[in-house]
Motif scaffolding. Structure first.
Motif, PDB file in Angstrom:
ATOM      1  N   SER A 268       0.823  -1.224   0.000  1.00  0.00           N
ATOM      2  CA  SER A 268       0.000   0.000   0.000  1.00  0.00           C
ATOM      3  C   SER A 268       0.854   1.271   0.000  1.00  0.00           C
TER       4      SER A 268
ATOM      5  N   LYS B 210       3.390   1.730  -1.852  1.00  0.00           N
ATOM      6  CA  LYS B 210       4.021   1.939  -3.160  1.00  0.00           C
ATOM      7  C   LYS B 210       3.032   2.148  -4.305  1.00  0.00           C
ATOM      8  N   VAL B 211       1.742   2.055  -4.029  1.00  0.00           N
ATOM      9  CA  VAL B 211       0.774   2.072  -5.147  1.00  0.00           C
ATOM     10  C   VAL B 211      -0.292   3.164  -4.978  1.00  0.00           C
ATOM     11  N   ASP B 212      -1.004   3.443  -6.095  1.00  0.00           N
ATOM     12  CA  ASP B 212      -2.099   4.431  -6.045  1.00  0.00           C
ATOM     13  C   ASP B 212      -3.420   3.749  -5.738  1.00  0.00           C
ATOM     14  N   MET B 213      -3.450   2.437  -6.051  1.00  0.00           N
ATOM     15  CA  MET B 213      -4.721   1.727  -5.853  1.00  0.00           C
ATOM     16  C   MET B 213      -4.440   0.232  -5.674  1.00  0.00           C
TER      17      MET B 213
ATOM     18  N   CYS C  67      -5.128   2.946   1.202  1.00  0.00           N
ATOM     19  CA  CYS C  67      -5.208   3.665  -0.082  1.00  0.00           C
ATOM     20  C   CYS C  67      -6.491   3.265  -0.815  1.00  0.00           C
ATOM     21  N   LYS C  68      -6.736   3.933  -1.928  1.00  0.00           N
ATOM     22  CA  LYS C  68      -7.941   3.643  -2.709  1.00  0.00           C
ATOM     23  C   LYS C  68      -7.926   2.151  -3.091  1.00  0.00           C
TER      24      LYS C  68
ATOM     25  N   ASN D 115      -5.931   7.388 -14.158  1.00  0.00           N
ATOM     26  CA  ASN D 115      -4.871   8.030 -13.352  1.00  0.00           C
ATOM     27  C   ASN D 115      -4.117   7.088 -12.420  1.00  0.00           C
ATOM     28  N   VAL D 116      -4.305   5.781 -12.583  1.00  0.00           N
ATOM     29  CA  VAL D 116      -3.549   4.852 -11.727  1.00  0.00           C
ATOM     30  C   VAL D 116      -2.246   4.486 -12.434  1.00  0.00           C
ATOM     31  N   LYS D 117      -1.145   4.822 -11.790  1.00  0.00           N
ATOM     32  CA  LYS D 117       0.164   4.517 -12.390  1.00  0.00           C
ATOM     33  C   LYS D 117       0.726   3.219 -11.813  1.00  0.00           C
ATOM     34  N   ASN D 118       0.565   3.068 -10.489  1.00  0.00           N
ATOM     35  CA  ASN D 118       1.059   1.858  -9.831  1.00  0.00           C
ATOM     36  C   ASN D 118      -0.113   1.157  -9.151  1.00  0.00           C
ATOM     37  N   LEU D 119      -0.312  -0.101  -9.547  1.00  0.00           N
ATOM     38  CA  LEU D 119      -1.476  -0.830  -9.049  1.00  0.00           C
ATOM     39  C   LEU D 119      -1.017  -2.047  -8.249  1.00  0.00           C
TER      40      LEU D 119
END
Ligand code: SF4
Length: 277
Positions: free
Chosen positions: A203, A205-208, A231-232, A249-253
């Motif tokens: 969590s 390292k990621v956007d979602m 996170c989201k 807009n998610v770069k890292n999942l």
């Protein structure tokens, strides 16, 4: 989009073992009845049903073989099967079995049992049967106040295997304030802890995060709770619940899956997301 798959996701030791015992039994014995869903995953259960497993709600003396699921069943079903000569195929996970043994032994030697977990979950109902349904329950910190504590009694604390590790210390310390006559068994299983630790790490390292699991799976729900507190996050059973707009807009999942989620469902989700890329 960069995808990070949690290093601990999908089938745990207990579920792998249950599925393998079920498959071997079906091959050997033909039709096998399973008391309740063998694991909390519709897709995996459907596969086994196609091979010859039949899910039933209750035991019957006319069944030749009855399979007990990985998260355990109530003691009365063992008694019934033994009394009526029904062959038991026991896939109860060894970690859940250990809780049954602790509860049965400690209850027999005069202790009161407190179960930390969801009292309506089949695993917890099963555990409670090993102390003749006398346990008290704590689902969260607020329930500690409702415990009836007698200073002349000794209490034994056990945890549902999938209980949230983040709440462990707080609950133990609150109950310890109410009584000193307390023996604590941390029965939260390692598979749960590893999956929860791994998702907390991801969590950062990621956007979602996408959590894959059946809506009835307790450990998948807990993973989602943890992920969404950081996170989201979204919680899906399989890729049919995904759509492109969720990943804007998610770069890292981050991706994780509950202990009862089969690899083929995880692979489908990863493929769906890779295809969006
Ligand atoms: S989550 Fe833990 S207790 Fe539950 S089946 Fe898997 S290994 Fe066993």
């Amino acid at each position: 989009m960069n995808i990070i798959l949690s290093k601990f996701s999908g089938y745990c030791y207990g579920v792998k073992r249950a599925i393998s015992i079920a498959q071997n039994s079906i091959e050997e014995l033909g039709k096998v009845y399973s008391l309740g869903s063998i694991i909390h995953n519709k897709r995996a259960v459907e596969k086994l049903e196609n091979q010859g497993l039949q899910i039933v709600d209750d035991i019957d003396k006319n069944y030749k073989n009855i399979l007990f699921r990985s998260h355990g069943v109530e003691k009365k079903f063992y008694n019934f099967a033994n009394e009526h000569g029904v062959n038991i195929i026991d896939t109860t996970c060894t970690f859940v079995k250990k809780i049954h043994q602790i509860v049965a032994d400690k209850y027999k030697s005069g202790n009161e049992i407190i179960i930390i977990g969801n009292k309506s979950h089949p695993e917890v109902i099963g555990i409670n049967s090993w102390c003749d349904y006398t346990a008290q329950f704590v689902g969260d910190e607020k329930d500690v106040e409702k415990l009836k504590i007698d200073k002349n009694c000794n209490y034994v604390l056990v945890f549902q295997t999938t209980f949230n590790i983040e709440k462990y210390e707080e609950i133990v310390s609150k109950i310890s304030e109410k009584t000193e006559n307390l023996e604590i068994f941390n029965t939260i299983c390692n598979a749960t802890k590893k999956r929860q630790d791994a998702i907390l790490e991801i969590s950062e390292k990621v956007d979602m995060i996408v959590v894959i699991g059946d809506k009835s799976s307790s450990n998948s729900k807990k993973l989602y709770e943890l992920a969404s507190s950081r996170c989201k996050s979204i919680f899906v059973e399989d890729c049919s619940e995904l759509d492109q707009s969720m990943f804007e807009n998610v770069k890292n999942l981050g991706i994780t899956a509950g202990a009862s989620t089969p690899d083929f469902v995880i692979d489908e989700v990863i493929k769906y997301i890779q295809d969006l890329n």
